[in-house]
Design a protein around this motif. Structure first.
Motif, PDB file in Angstrom:
ATOM      1  N   GLU A  25       0.828  -1.213   0.000  1.00 13.14           N
ATOM      2  CA  GLU A  25       0.000   0.000   0.000  1.00 13.14           C
ATOM      3  C   GLU A  25       0.863   1.265   0.000  1.00 13.14           C
ATOM      4  OE1 GLU A  25      -2.845  -0.353   3.211  1.00 13.14           O
ATOM      5  OE2 GLU A  25      -4.103  -1.734   2.052  1.00 13.14           O
ATOM      6  N   TYR A  36      -0.254 -12.787  -3.567  1.00 11.85           N
ATOM      7  CA  TYR A  36      -1.598 -12.423  -4.007  1.00 11.85           C
ATOM      8  C   TYR A  36      -2.299 -13.736  -4.332  1.00 11.85           C
ATOM      9  CZ  TYR A  36       1.013  -8.110  -4.861  1.00 11.85           C
ATOM     10  OH  TYR A  36       1.837  -7.020  -4.741  1.00 11.85           O
ATOM     11  N   ASP A  53      -2.837  -8.479  -7.964  1.00 16.16           N
ATOM     12  CA  ASP A  53      -2.312  -7.155  -8.295  1.00 16.16           C
ATOM     13  C   ASP A  53      -1.865  -7.125  -9.768  1.00 16.16           C
ATOM     14  OD1 ASP A  53      -1.260  -4.519  -6.924  1.00 16.16           O
ATOM     15  OD2 ASP A  53       0.334  -5.185  -8.280  1.00 16.16           O
ATOM     16  N   TRP A  54      -1.945  -5.945 -10.369  1.00 12.60           N
ATOM     17  CA  TRP A  54      -1.599  -5.832 -11.781  1.00 12.60           C
ATOM     18  C   TRP A  54      -0.189  -6.329 -12.067  1.00 12.60           C
ATOM     19  CZ3 TRP A  54      -3.836  -5.782 -16.176  1.00 12.60           C
ATOM     20  CH2 TRP A  54      -3.153  -5.384 -17.323  1.00 12.60           C
ATOM     21  N   ASP A  84      -5.092  -4.500  -5.217  1.00 13.00           N
ATOM     22  CA  ASP A  84      -4.130  -5.604  -5.151  1.00 13.00           C
ATOM     23  C   ASP A  84      -4.811  -6.956  -5.359  1.00 13.00           C
ATOM     24  OD1 ASP A  84      -5.348  -5.116  -2.661  1.00 13.00           O
ATOM     25  OD2 ASP A  84      -3.723  -6.037  -1.541  1.00 13.00           O
ATOM     26  N   HIS A  85      -6.149  -6.968  -5.407  1.00 10.80           N
ATOM     27  CA  HIS A  85      -6.891  -8.191  -5.703  1.00 10.80           C
ATOM     28  C   HIS A  85      -7.787  -8.055  -6.924  1.00 10.80           C
ATOM     29  CE1 HIS A  85      -5.454  -9.285  -1.802  1.00 10.80           C
ATOM     30  NE2 HIS A  85      -6.133  -8.315  -1.238  1.00 10.80           N
ATOM     31  N   ALA A  87      -7.262  -5.686  -9.592  1.00 11.08           N
ATOM     32  CA  ALA A  87      -6.692  -4.937 -10.709  1.00 11.08           C
ATOM     33  C   ALA A  87      -6.806  -5.664 -12.038  1.00 11.08           C
ATOM     34  CB  ALA A  87      -5.224  -4.614 -10.417  1.00 11.08           C
TER      35      ALA A  87
END
Length: 410
Positions: A25, A36, A53-54, A84-85, A87
């Motif tokens: 973050e 992730y 996440d991307w 983060d989940h 994207a």
């Protein structure tokens, strides 16, 4: 290269690990990385539970394609819309345009805010208690608002007993091949980072975590595996970790112990903090931990404030105020609702000793259910042998107050 692991016969982890990110973050150091977690169910229909996440999207897509082995992706369950989940939602929609979506009403609202073109999809807006069958597997949806975003939900697979718990029961540290907490020495290697994750990310929302734990208790007999969006899954000793969350979300100390946090410009306040640590150990209280507030990231300080029953604040006076980084720590405690602790104060100043009174005023005005010991060590520039009696009385007061501390939530 594909990197997947089975959670059950029908459910596979298709997520990714991240050792490139320095700050979670963009604020919390993660020297051991983070995972992730995304999960794929193969049934009569195929179901993806959350994305990643991307930065990890390519790995997740490769994993999903491998597990699907040519099958279409039928459904995407979105438990939590934080980027983060979430994207990679748009990427999922581009690759599998027929996929149908499940989320809460607020979840779909946030999806649109983030620019995902969900209006072109079949969207199932679910609420508490709704169920849906994918073939052999039936899931039920449980609202989890403010754990730690307002749209959050968790999904319980009633067939295998897997609780897809969103950000609840998560942890820092990349999985790196491990998938289950029983594959590691969790107490030794992971517990501190699980505590730091919960207390800093979700700590403010203790009552909401308690509300979710209350819901989980009603279906505890159905939960066999906890599958969070970060960190390891739990398939054994579930109550061990649930009990930790109970402590943290009730703001009850885990342990009788002392964290001494000092702010020292030239070493004199540090010397007093170390002298107090030594005196406490002489008196038999050896669960003592000393932190320099200037070079310890505040997320570690918060995690330990949640862990220990006693907090000693040792601060020099700076511009007639609390030393800035010590004030930052106090303000973080306020924001994250640290409470039910016993505090002691060491103050220093060369011509105007103000920090002690100011710290006490801040605690009394901003933190709930905090006990501040009457004994205080006051230093003018540096402490000599004449302060030995004052130091001893402070140490004894801390030890005596330990008898009044409860670490039991039950």
């Amino acid at each position: 290269m594909v990197n997947v692991r089975k959670i059950t016969e029908d459910i596979t982890w298709v997520g990714a690990n991240d050792h490139r990110l320095n700050l979670f973050e963009n604020i919390h150091p993660i020297p051991q990385g983070v995972s992730y977690n995304s999960y794929l169910l193969l049934d009569e229909k195929t179901v993806l539970f959350d994305t990643v996440d991307w930065s990890a999207c390519r790995q997740m897509i490769e994993n999903i394609r491998h597990v699907l082995a040519g099958r279409p992706l039928d459904y995407l369950v979105i438990n939590h819309l934080e980027p983060d989940h979430a994207a990679c939602i748009e990427e999922i929609l581009l690759i599998w345009p027929e996929v149908e979506l499940f989320s809460t009403e607020k979840g779909f609202m946030l999806a649109k805010q983030f620019g995902f073109t969900v209006d072109k999809q079949v969207c199932h807006t679910v609420k508490e208690g709704d169920t849906f069958s994918f073939g052999k597997h039936t899931v039920t949806f449980i609202d989890a608002p403010m754990v730690h975003w307002p749209e959050a939900m968790v999904t319980l697979d009633l067939t295998d007993g897997v609780l897809f718990s969103a950000d609840a029961f998560g942890s820092f540290i990349a999985n790196d091949g491990k998938m289950f907490a029983d594959e590691v020495d969790f107490d030794r290697d992971y517990l501190d980072e699980a505590r730091r994750y919960l207390t800093n990310i979700v700590g403010k929302y203790g009552p909401h975590v308690q509300f979710l734990l209350g819901k989980a208790a009603k279906v505890l007999d159905k939960i066999k595996i906890i599958a969070p969006l970060h960190g390891l899954c739990w398939r054994k000793d579930l109550m061990y970790f649930i009990d930790k969350y109970d402590h943290w979300s009730k703001y009850v100390p885990e342990e009788k112990g002392v964290m001494i946090v000092y702010a020292s410009m030239y070493g004199n306040t540090e010397s007093a903090a170390q002298a107090l640590a030594g005196r406490l150990c002489e008196k038999g209280m050896t669960n003592v931990h000393v932190f320099d507030v200037s070079n310890t990231h505040v997320s570690y300080l918060i995690a330990n404030a949640f862990k220990y029953s006693h907090i000693v604040l040792a601060s020099v006076t700076y511009n007639l105020n609390i030393y800035p980084v010590m004030f930052d720590f106090l303000d973080e405690m306020r924001m994250l609702h640290v409470q039910n602790r016993t505090c002691a104060i060491i103050e220093n100043g060369s011509w105007a000793i103000k920090s002690g009174d100011l710290m006490q005023k801040f605690i009394e005005g901003n933190l709930k259910n905090m006990t501040i010991l009457n004994e205080r060590l006051t230093i003018a520039s540096s402490a000599g042998e004449e302060k030995d009696g004052e130091l001893d009385r402070l140490a004894q007061a801390i030890v005596d107050s330990m008898e009044e501390v409860s670490t039991d939530t039950h």
